[in-house]
Each structure stands twice: as structure tokens, then as C-alpha cells.
Design an enzyme around this catalytic site. Sequence first.
Site, PDB file in Angstrom:
ATOM      1  N   ASP A  81     -75.785  68.262  81.342  1.00 20.08           N
ATOM      2  CA  ASP A  81     -76.215  66.877  81.208  1.00 20.08           C
ATOM      3  C   ASP A  81     -76.890  66.511  82.532  1.00 20.08           C
ATOM      4  O   ASP A  81     -76.656  67.152  83.558  1.00 20.08           O
ATOM      5  CB  ASP A  81     -74.995  65.991  80.954  1.00 20.08           C
ATOM      6  N   LYS A  82     -77.760  65.502  82.529  1.00 19.22           N
ATOM      7  CA  LYS A  82     -78.468  65.150  83.757  1.00 19.22           C
ATOM      8  C   LYS A  82     -77.726  64.095  84.566  1.00 19.22           C
ATOM      9  O   LYS A  82     -77.243  64.356  85.664  1.00 19.22           O
ATOM     10  CB  LYS A  82     -79.893  64.649  83.455  1.00 19.22           C
ATOM     11  N   THR A  83     -77.635  62.907  84.011  1.00 21.92           N
ATOM     12  CA  THR A  83     -77.139  61.772  84.782  1.00 21.92           C
ATOM     13  C   THR A  83     -75.643  61.880  85.034  1.00 21.92           C
ATOM     14  O   THR A  83     -74.856  62.024  84.112  1.00 21.92           O
ATOM     15  CB  THR A  83     -77.449  60.459  84.052  1.00 21.92           C
ATOM     16  N   GLY A 141     -80.255  62.047  77.633  1.00 26.03           N
ATOM     17  CA  GLY A 141     -80.750  60.935  76.839  1.00 26.03           C
ATOM     18  C   GLY A 141     -81.838  60.167  77.555  1.00 26.03           C
ATOM     19  O   GLY A 141     -82.416  59.224  77.004  1.00 26.03           O
ATOM     20  N   ASP A 185     -70.128  64.639  81.862  1.00 24.72           N
ATOM     21  CA  ASP A 185     -69.072  63.846  82.490  1.00 24.72           C
ATOM     22  C   ASP A 185     -67.988  63.443  81.511  1.00 24.72           C
ATOM     23  O   ASP A 185     -67.084  62.715  81.856  1.00 24.72           O
ATOM     24  CB  ASP A 185     -69.651  62.618  83.201  1.00 24.72           C
TER      25      ASP A 185
END
Length: 738
Positions: A423-425, A579, A625
Site C-alpha cells: 500500500d502507498k499511504t 487508492g 496499515d
Amino acid sequence: MSQHEQSGHGTGHHPAHAGDPHEEHAHTGHAHGEQDGTDHHGSHASVRADHPQLEHAGHGEHAGHGEHAGHGEHAGHGGHDHSHHVAMFRRLFWIALVLSIPVVAFSPMFGELLGYTPPGAPWTSWIPPVLGTIVYLWTGWPFLSGAVDELRGRRPGMMLLIGLATTVAFLSSWGATLGLLPPGLDFWWEEALLVVIMLLGHWLEMAALARTGSALDELAGLLPDTAERVTGPQQTEPVDPAQLVPGDVVLVRPGARVPADGEVVDGEANLDESMITGESRPVLRSPGHAVVAGTVTTDNAIRVRVTRVGEDTALAGIRRLVEQAQSSTTRAQLLADRAAGWLFWFALLAAIATASAWVLLGAPQDALSRTVTVLVIACPHALGLAIPLVVSIATGKAASAGILVSDRAALERAREIDTVVFDKTGTLTTGRPHLDAVLPVPGIGPDELLALAAAAESGSEHPLARAIVEAAHARGLDLPQATGFRSSPATGVQATIDGATVMVGGPRLLLDTGVPALPEAIEWNDQGATVLQLLRQSEPSGPIEALGTLALSDTVRASAKEAVSALQREGVRVAMITGDAHAVARAVGDELGITEIRAGARPEDKEQLLAAMKAHGEVVAMVGDGVNDAPALARADVGIAIGAGTDVAAATAGIVIANDDPRSVAAVIALSRATHRKMVQNLWWAAGYNVAAVPLAAGVLAPIGFELPMAVGALLMSASTVVVALNAQLLRRLRLTA
């Protein structure tokens, strides 16, 4: 993902059109809490609430049969209080050793073996049987009771073999002593030494297992004995940490430990959080920062408002995760358990065959002694220790590095990972946006524009809003009074300032108001920044004018590039799914060297992508996360939740990285591979040793003059256990550097 993606602030700014940073701003700016399961500050529910199954972690498999499945002796000490059993076996060993010395010294058979006549009067002939009986019944009681437990549980194993061996030797010796059997079947000295050696082996085993619990012991000892609860401006009172309740304020002096999870309300200090996160350097904590129970202030005193106590703290959650990992069962453990069960029947059949063969050969004395030796040497002790000890050491070592294994099967499978999806954020990036640029229209200064935007956003708890307000405070700006704060999903926020309506939002706000975007805003958006427009309407029905544009961006973690490079060097394919808008994702991917990117993905899209990867035969790890990434974490072969110590776990992840460092993903894979190597080595040694040694104990080489005495067989069995334990301890040398 962080609040950005969860809420749409970092993800939803593109639904209307690519790079629509503001649709999400308004949408999540003020209503994202309901969507992502967090409060407006993005804090997760407590570990306890997220993990109801962890309430009883460590009381499943362990409670039933301890670290060694199928071994009755361990039923009473299932991995939780090995220190007690270390003391017990140590005490019994020394008692048995002292009693065995006269048993051996006064044994005629031992004297004949060494060429001397035992000293003393005729009554001394009763010394071996009397003391031998005490050794058998008292110091050998753990083996006898363990054998009974295995029979009752219908899971015959190591303790039953030991019980059979000592009982056969005991009964045979009494038969010979009372004249019911030939004198040559007197095994008092062998029986006594057998118990001594078995106790020594168990003492060493329990000591090794006790060392594996060191990480848990250290975690348990992190809380201070007393806390200083603030009762007045300059007054405190000492209390037990268990008496603290949420809302209490405690004083934590330099060098003291934080007694409960909380938030700093006064003071600033560097905290040593190494036992919670694995981070070796102290971390600066000031008012507004969360702190975790068990961490240590290194320089200054701080005041902390308690938010979580007892079983709700991150420390308690970490301990439950480690306990759950050490009590869960893996494929390798199940294999070892089955092998131990098979070995029992193998040993029993071998003992029967040995006795039958030597009786038929006319050597009943040899039949009995060799049968006992077979039973002893075939004890699956080392096999029962091979897997649990390795995994206990691995999970304890991981915990000390901020890697929390809640599912041992996940750690076992991690060695097979060929694709890691990040995931990025909040994972590759910090999830905390910062202000990059302020562009006002002519006639307005940058500070004036920022002050207006901060005043309008001051009523919001959204990360973008906080970033703007913090930037204004950092510049020392005085914010004008704002009233009538309102947020509009997918549009933005607005407030009344000096009689005018001030609006802050993204592209959707521009569409709704018909105000064109500034050229620079389009360029920033293409570069992956989150762009917010500030508009003002001086009269209720008057025209709406653009005052300027703000550019914000998430910060890529300093360790993210190294994490990606480390995985790629190991031949692991790295992908990113987010997203967020494509431009934002591409900017991060270019910086980190990730070419496979999926942007604009909703939680269900992430889950479907991982399902497709698995369908193509890939072994996939998902790193997120643990909030909106939960479906993907559950779908992955290995789910890895990454988050700070206060957000320590995700219910769907098998592995939790508490230190926010994505480099730990490579450490997880390295640990898994090293753990598997140790498991295989121990299984080969334990099982191979038994298979090779049993024929020797049965006397297959007796025709050429090679015989294996009963006491030597016991020594070899204990030696195999020590070899397995020492080999497992070598795992401690593995460096898990993040």
C-alpha cells in the site's frame, strides 16, 4: 493505508477526474471517520477491541500440551513458566546424582565392570535397591506421571517410552534382588544413571526453552512498579500503574518508564522506544504526541494524559501477539508431532522385536538390557524440541526487532514469497502531508493566503487541514477569527471570516462554483501533489473569486527506497497498489523504483488484485496499515500490517511491523528462511539420529563385538536433545536490521 486513503482525502481526489485532490478533501475532511473505522484523528480501535481472539492467546495449544505436542511431561508446563521447571529438574537432577553415587559404587555389576569388589558388610548389598527405588519413585516421578498423562490422553510419546524403560529396569532389578530372576538382570546402577541423565537432559531443555521467553519476560518487565499521578499544579502521588484510569495525568521523570499509553500534554523529551518498535534511536515526543507504555524518557520530564491502561495498551497487545505466535501450530510442527507419534510405535515395535530376538537366541539378560536401551534411545525428545524451540526463538527475536508474529504459519510461509504488494499511504509514505507551496493571486501575500486557509480549516481534524494549520503556526501567523464552519462531502470546507465566505476545496469545488483552476494548480496536480483552491465570496449573492492555491504532498519514508531495493535484490517482485490518484502514485513509484503500480483502487479492488495474483501461482505478501487494507491482508498468502506502536495490530494480518519501517519486510523474509533452515536441520538430526541409533541399541552389531550399554544410550539420547537445542540457539545470531 492512512487516513488519506481511508477517507478519500488522498484517494478520492480523483474520482471526478484524474488527480481530483479535493473531491476527497471535502469528503474525508470531515466525515471520514465513519468510513474507515477510525476516529477523526485516525486512531485505531484498541488492540483488545481489534483482537478479541487474543484475549486467550497462549492458552490454546500451550494450555493443552505445551511446547511439545504429544508429550505428557509437557502438559504441565506448556511453555509459560519454564523457569519453574528449570528449577524443578535442576533440583531433582542433583538429588538423583547424589543418590546414584552410592548405588553405582555398591553395585556388584559395576564393580565387576571396573575390576573391583564393592566395600562394606553384607547389609550394604541393600544400598543399591533401596536408593535405586528412591531414585525411581522420587526423582523419576516426572517421567512416571508424564507416562500416565500420555496414556490417559491416548497420545503415547516420549514420556511413555522413558516410563517404560525405567519401569522395566526397576522391576527387573527387584526381581533379581529378590531371587525371582537371574542375578544378571540386576540393573540398579543403570536404572539410576538413566534417571540422572534423563533429568539432566530435561534440565538443559527447560533452560533452553526458558531463554526463548526472554522477549516476553522483557515485555512484561517494561512497566514501572509505580507511577506518579498528578494531583495538583506541583503535586503528585505514587500509585500502582494498575490503578490508573483514562484521563489521569502522570509525571514521567527523566530515565523513568511511561506507565500507560497516553498523550503528552506538557514538556518535551526524547523517548527510547526500542523495545516496542525496534527503533534504536530515541524519538522526540512533545505535546500532542502519543506515547506508549514501557518506553523510557532519556532526558527531560513530561506529563502524559493516560488514554489506555492494562490490557488495552500497545504493550499488552504486543505480548498477546507474541504469546499467540508461540502457541500457534505450523505445518512443520504438525509434521514433527506426527513423526514423534510414529517414532513411539517404531520404538515399541523395535523393543518387542529386540526382546523376542535375544530370547530366541538364548540370551534373556541381553534381551532385557537391550530392550530398555532401545526404549531409551528411541525417545522422540529431540524431535519434540526440534520445531517449538526454533519458532519460539524466532518469534522472540522478531519481537525484539519490532516484528510481531501473531500467526506462526505466516512466518513459515514468508520464505516462499515471490511478490510483495505495498500500500502507498502510511506504508511507503508517512501518511502525514506537508505544505509544499503557496501561490496567491496578485494583490494577496502568501502569508495572508495561508492564514485564511488555516482559519477556514481550523475546525477540521483531517490530515490535510492539520498540515495547513501547522504550517501557518510554524510561520508564526495570526489566524483571523472563523465562524460558521461547514464541511461538504466531496466538495470542501467553508467558514465565515471577516464577513466573507471562505472556501477551501479541490477540483469539485471549482466545478460547483465555476471558477477556473490556476495554471500552476494543473501543473502541480500532474506532478502528484494534492492541490487545494482557496475561494472567497464577499457577498451572499456576489461573485466568487479565486484567492490562490495550496500544494501539499505526502512524504516518502526515508527507508522506503532501501526496502524496495533490498527486496528486488532478493529476486522478489515489488508492486504498489493505492487508492490515490495515478499522478500521485506514479511520482512515488518513480522515486522508489517501483514500475508496477495500480492507482485509484478501492479496498475491494485490492483484494481482487491479490486474488488474481494468487490464481497465477504467485505467493503474495500484502503490506498495509491494516485498516482499509484488511480485505487484501486477509486475501494475501502473508498479510503484513505496518504501523506505529500505538496502532500495533490488524486483525487480518499474520505479521505486524511495529516500527513503521518497510525494510522490516525484507527482515521478515530473511527470518522465515533462516527459521526454515533450522527446522529442517533439527528434523533431520532428531529423526535421523533415532532411526540410526535404534538398530545399534538393539544389538545388530553385537556379533562383531559392538554393544551399546543402557547408560550410554541414555547419554546419546540426551546428547541429541542438546544438539537440537544448541542448533536452534544459533538462530539468535541472525541480524534483523531495519
